[in-house]
Design a protein around this motif. Sequence first.
Motif, short mmCIF file in Angstrom:
data_model
loop_
_atom_site.label_atom_id
_atom_site.label_comp_id
_atom_site.label_asym_id
_atom_site.label_seq_id
_atom_site.Cartn_x
_atom_site.Cartn_y
_atom_site.Cartn_z
N PRO A 36 -10.98 -9.33 -73.32
CA PRO A 36 -9.73 -8.83 -73.90
C PRO A 36 -9.78 -7.32 -74.12
N ARG A 37 -8.61 -6.70 -73.92
CA ARG A 37 -8.47 -5.26 -74.15
C ARG A 37 -7.24 -5.06 -75.01
N THR A 123 -2.85 -7.32 -76.86
CA THR A 123 -4.17 -7.74 -76.37
C THR A 123 -3.97 -8.37 -75.00
N VAL A 124 -4.73 -7.86 -74.02
CA VAL A 124 -4.49 -8.21 -72.62
C VAL A 124 -5.72 -8.86 -72.00
N TRP A 125 -5.46 -9.94 -71.23
CA TRP A 125 -6.47 -10.56 -70.37
C TRP A 125 -5.91 -10.57 -68.95
N ARG A 126 -6.80 -10.50 -67.98
CA ARG A 126 -6.38 -10.69 -66.59
C ARG A 126 -7.09 -11.90 -66.02
N LEU A 127 -6.31 -12.71 -65.30
CA LEU A 127 -6.85 -13.89 -64.65
C LEU A 127 -7.14 -13.55 -63.19
N ARG A 128 -8.35 -13.90 -62.72
CA ARG A 128 -8.77 -13.55 -61.37
C ARG A 128 -9.18 -14.79 -60.58
N ASP A 129 -9.03 -14.68 -59.27
CA ASP A 129 -9.47 -15.78 -58.42
C ASP A 129 -10.95 -15.62 -58.06
N ALA A 130 -11.45 -16.53 -57.23
CA ALA A 130 -12.88 -16.52 -56.90
C ALA A 130 -13.29 -15.26 -56.15
N GLU A 137 -1.45 -11.17 -65.50
CA GLU A 137 -1.83 -10.50 -66.74
C GLU A 137 -1.22 -11.27 -67.91
N ILE A 138 -2.06 -11.62 -68.87
CA ILE A 138 -1.61 -12.31 -70.09
C ILE A 138 -1.63 -11.29 -71.21
N GLU A 161 3.38 -12.72 -73.12
CA GLU A 161 3.98 -12.42 -71.83
C GLU A 161 2.99 -12.76 -70.72
N THR A 162 3.49 -13.39 -69.67
CA THR A 162 2.68 -13.61 -68.46
C THR A 162 3.35 -12.85 -67.32
#
Length: 510
Positions: A36-37, A123-130, A137-138, A161-162
């Motif tokens: 998280p950032r 507060t931001v998370w990024r979802l990544r693939d393999a 971005e969440i 927000e997504t």
Amino acid sequence: MGAKTVHEVEYKYEVGPAFSAPAWDRLAGVAEVTAPRTVTLDAVYYDSDDLRLARNQITLRRRTGGHDAGWHLKLPVRSDERLEVQRPLNDSAVPPGDLADLVLIHVRPSDLRPIAKITTERTVWRLRDAGGRDLVEIADDQVHSATFGSTTELQAWREIETELIGDTDPKILDLAGRTLIEAGAAPAGDASKLARVLGTSPRPTSTDRGRTRLRGRSPAGAVIRAYLVSQVDALVEADPRVRLDEPDSVHRMRVACRRLRSTLRTFAPLFDPDVAEDLAGRLRDLASALSGSRDREVMLEHLTAELAALPADLVVGPVAEHIAGQLTADLARSREETLAALRAESYLRLVTDLRAFVTTPYEGAAARPARDVLLPLAHRAGHKLARRVTAIEATPPGPARDLLYHQARKQAKQVRYAAEALVPLYGTDALAVAAFAEQAQNLLGDHQDAIVATGLLRRWAAQVSHERDGDPLTYGVLLGIQISRLRAAERDFAALWSQLRRSPVRRWLR
């Protein structure tokens, strides 16, 4: 313009203070969740006193904090999709002139003022693939807002927000949304943070206003008004895209002008004649101001493609460069003329008058049942097209017949637009007429384009012939292609028209 544009697709969800984020790494297709950032974003929003931007789902803000600090203008595209135009942050509290220009159709620059401030602890998370590619971005937002003006209203809330990143498949946003809802979130009731702060509802679109079913007993004015409103909407929506020089935007605005003007003429008995004629004339002038850009753009694409398809031994000299130079210079001049027209006071008054016109009460023929009034007027347009075709058939090849083809093309558009307006009443029959008229319009458009191209090519060939070592061979080849294209359009149109004998469309056009 120097502005950066970003296509934004995001979904918003309401959550309570105790909401706990789900385990995002369990989402299908997600292999990694970044750490998280947290960042603080301060945004001041600008609008008119009567909130014309907000009511049209447009936001203009100056934001500090985060990786994209600066001036942001967000324009609606579709539900949950917006086009964001960004300008670098500066020390001024006055919106940049180019962003103000993009909303000129709604509000004058002098009327823009700060209306609210929103501070977001994000507060931001990024979802990544393999493969390590960012997908979504969440953002978990703790929001505090304050309105400006005679009174100040304070609010505080939390939302998620997504946002889609790059060209990721949008289906992942649906998966993320279902995961959030299962965890206790709810889809947000407002399209944006600002809409929640101001309590504004989007201005009803033509689609919203068309949800009341139109029937034969509906006032004739209600049926035509629904169509006119949809075209005013289309014109207004195209305006900032034309200013941004987006592909096909000039075409969309010009078509909206033509549909409006054609409808005013076809269904003239429904309107105050002086008002309708005045609006039709001003729409003609606007369409004319837009025509130069569009016509040259189409001609450049067309001739470039035909030149690229020629065998190499038929391309003698810098033909591509010469054609591009001629048309690009014309295109630049035409664009300046288009922008001047959109910044003129006369254009802004036209938009204001159109918006007022589509809200006028129904009187006279407009108040009568649609089934008694509209079809004969549409048939009149069809009969006029039939007379144009009869005149073509009786006229030998040459400039006079070419002019008749051009007039028939314009009349085919009028038939098409009239049929489109009557789709709520006549359904598939009206759609069939519109489709037939569109086919006719396209074939006759090919004919007219070929005529214009032959004129250009003859002129350019003459120019090259007078140059030292110039060889007009390629222009002659292209000229022959245009003449063949012109004759093919004539044959194809005659074949299409002959189909009327076996078509139910015939009763609209004979």
